[in-house]
Design an enzyme around this catalytic site. Structure first.
Site, mmCIF file in Angstrom:
data_model
loop_
_atom_site.group_PDB
_atom_site.id
_atom_site.type_symbol
_atom_site.label_atom_id
_atom_site.label_comp_id
_atom_site.label_asym_id
_atom_site.label_seq_id
_atom_site.Cartn_x
_atom_site.Cartn_y
_atom_site.Cartn_z
ATOM 1 N N TRP A 27 -9.876 -47.422 -19.911
ATOM 2 C CA TRP A 27 -8.768 -47.278 -19.280
ATOM 3 C C TRP A 27 -8.730 -46.486 -17.957
ATOM 4 O O TRP A 27 -7.923 -46.801 -17.192
ATOM 5 C CB TRP A 27 -7.634 -46.403 -20.139
ATOM 6 C CG TRP A 27 -7.236 -47.378 -21.165
ATOM 7 C CD1 TRP A 27 -7.485 -47.206 -22.596
ATOM 8 C CD2 TRP A 27 -6.443 -48.373 -21.136
ATOM 9 N NE1 TRP A 27 -7.095 -48.390 -23.304
ATOM 10 C CE2 TRP A 27 -6.397 -49.298 -22.537
ATOM 11 C CE3 TRP A 27 -5.663 -49.037 -20.105
ATOM 12 C CZ2 TRP A 27 -5.567 -50.206 -22.555
ATOM 13 C CZ3 TRP A 27 -4.966 -50.130 -20.214
ATOM 14 C CH2 TRP A 27 -4.913 -50.853 -21.504
ATOM 15 N N LYS A 53 2.309 -44.646 -28.399
ATOM 16 C CA LYS A 53 1.271 -44.034 -29.689
ATOM 17 C C LYS A 53 1.656 -42.851 -29.946
ATOM 18 O O LYS A 53 1.811 -43.010 -31.296
ATOM 19 C CB LYS A 53 -0.001 -43.862 -28.441
ATOM 20 C CG LYS A 53 -0.544 -45.108 -28.061
ATOM 21 C CD LYS A 53 -1.563 -44.855 -26.870
ATOM 22 C CE LYS A 53 -1.763 -46.050 -26.234
ATOM 23 N NZ LYS A 53 -2.219 -47.448 -26.773
ATOM 24 N N ASP A 60 -4.580 -38.952 -17.683
ATOM 25 C CA ASP A 60 -3.796 -40.100 -18.585
ATOM 26 C C ASP A 60 -4.107 -39.507 -19.936
ATOM 27 O O ASP A 60 -5.176 -39.689 -20.584
ATOM 28 C CB ASP A 60 -4.566 -41.219 -18.057
ATOM 29 C CG ASP A 60 -3.971 -42.590 -19.244
ATOM 30 O OD1 ASP A 60 -3.357 -42.082 -19.907
ATOM 31 O OD2 ASP A 60 -4.544 -43.398 -19.048
HETATM 32 N N1 PMP Z 1 -4.019 -45.567 -20.879
HETATM 33 C C1 PMP Z 1 -4.469 -45.640 -22.161
HETATM 34 C C2 PMP Z 1 -5.198 -44.363 -22.308
HETATM 35 C C3 PMP Z 1 -4.078 -46.362 -22.895
HETATM 36 O O1 PMP Z 1 -4.614 -46.282 -24.264
HETATM 37 C C4 PMP Z 1 -3.256 -47.525 -22.820
HETATM 38 C C5 PMP Z 1 -2.668 -48.602 -23.668
HETATM 39 N N2 PMP Z 1 -3.246 -48.781 -24.667
HETATM 40 C C6 PMP Z 1 -2.775 -47.595 -21.379
HETATM 41 C C7 PMP Z 1 -3.358 -46.577 -20.229
HETATM 42 C C8 PMP Z 1 -2.080 -48.479 -20.812
HETATM 43 O O2 PMP Z 1 -0.643 -48.530 -21.290
HETATM 44 P P1 PMP Z 1 0.489 -49.533 -21.040
HETATM 45 O O3 PMP Z 1 0.315 -50.685 -21.984
HETATM 46 O O4 PMP Z 1 1.761 -48.737 -21.366
HETATM 47 O O5 PMP Z 1 0.693 -49.844 -19.599
#
Ligand code: PMP
Length: 363
Positions: free
Chosen positions: A103, A197, A173
């Site tokens: 991520w 989550k 994040d």
């Molecule tokens: N950052 C992290 C740590 C994630 O786990 C995720 C999604 N699994 C995201 C960003 C992306 O999130 P989204 O699908 O809401 O764009």
């Protein structure tokens, strides 16, 4: 309820059952509205109260002051990968990125399009199995901000505490560990998390930003992509996802009712994770953790079995025990047990028993 499973999905993930029950009870008519919360105006008094209550819930749980503002924005965390560098850095400034997993790597990719980037640490060569200590970070001179991901959902590694980045605004994040433990907000300039989550259904991202940073947003930015627009419009720049915000408010109230605050919730989350890690360590020749011990996540427990056949059998037999959504992310394989706030201790205990039995039978 008989047909509900223990849901280990990484996200969208399980919600607290009392929250779902309350939403169900109020679904056809919210209070004395005579209509569902989904069917009334976002400018109505009942919704305004929910919006205020949801933001206050986050403020109370994290315990921050008026130096910070809570913005509720759509577009998921991925939109923040772009919005953050667009708003906090000019094109000729440099932002520092700590790359610890899939991520933060994706966030870096987007930042490249918006400003100069400097990678202060990169875990790619180690397969993203560990986090850097402060002494390992190579900081650029006067970065516009420093970016990290507190919990890498796919690789199952979690910073025990925020990295030390001196005076640079720290951006986090926190998508997969938001409201799971206390956070020292004073060390941060911005923390954000998608809802799906730990705090609600998909469709919303919470952005907590230090107010002075709002001054950085250029008026040249498109309206929706400018943090200032969301701040000026009280997070109603366009029609917000009202139902998601309603559930988020119920989740905050559930945390307060159930745990009193994040200290107690964090303790429970730690204990839940330790239950699973202790089974993995007990059967060390059979299960192996992706993460090095000091970097293990309390939210996503990622581990492998000796073969693909055993992994498939594990997932299939676990499902027969009502233990669902345990397959690891396709890029890492193996098993991933996501045990966010809403996962009851009983679910983790059931998984730990199953893992013990499975290792004894097949090991
Ligand atoms: N950052 C992290 C740590 C994630 O786990 C995720 C999604 N699994 C995201 C960003 C992306 O999130 P989204 O699908 O809401 O764009």
């Amino acid at each position: 309820m008989a047909n509900r499973v223990f849901n280990f999905s990484a996200g969208p993930a399980g919600l607290p059952e009392p929250v779902l029950q309350q939403a169900q009870a109020e679904l056809l008519s919210y209070g004395d509205c005579g209509a569902s919360i989904m069917e009334i105006s976002h400018r109505s008094e009942p919704f305004k109260q929910i919006l205020d209550s949801a933001r206050n819930g986050i403020r109370t749980l994290l315990g921050f002051n008026d130096d910070f503002e809570v913005l509720l924005i759509q577009g998921g965390s991925r939109l923040q990968f772009s919005m953050i560098p667009m708003n906090l850095a000019s094109r000729d400034q440099t932002a520092d990125y700590i790359v610890t997993g899939a991520w933060s790597a994706k966030a870096l990719e987007e930042a490249h399009r918006e400003c100069n980037v400097h990678i202060s640490w990169n875990g790619t060569d180690n397969g993203f199995d560990r986090l850097p200590g402060n002494e390992a970070l190579i900081r650029s001179e006067d970065p516009a901000f420093a970016y990290y991901c507190s919990n890498e959902t796919i690789h199952g590694i979690q910073f025990p505490e925020a990295p030390d980045y001196g005076a640079a605004p720290l951006v986090c994040d926190a998508s997969s560990d938001f409201l799971s433990r206390p956070v020292d907000l004073q060390r941060h300039g911005l923390i954000y998390a998608c809802a799906q989550k730990n705090i609600g259904p998909a469709g919303l991202t919470v952005v907590i930003i230090r107010r002075d940073l709002l001054e950085r947003s250029s008026d040249e930015l498109p309206g929706y992509l400018n943090f200032k627009s969301h701040s000026a419009a009280n997070s109603m720049y366009n029609t917000p996802p009202t139902f998601v915000i309603y559930i988020m408010d119920l989740v905050c109230k559930w945390i307060i009712n159930e745990y009193g605050g994040l200290d107690s919730l964090a303790k429970t989350n730690r204990e839940k994770a330790e239950l699973l890690y202790s089974v993995i360590d007990r059967h060390a020749g059979f299960y192996s953790c992706h993460a090095q011990t000091a970097s293990r996540s309390n939210m996503n427990v990622v581990f492998r079995l000796p073969s693909d056949e055993l992994t498939a059998a594990f997932i299939e037999q676990a499902a027969d025990h009502s233990l669902a959504s345990l397959a690891g992310h396709r890029s890492v394989g193996g098993i991933r047990a996501s045990i966010y706030n809403a996962m009851p201790r009983a679910g983790v205990e059931a998984l730990a028993r199953f893992m013990d039995d499975f290792a004894s039978t097949n090991g």
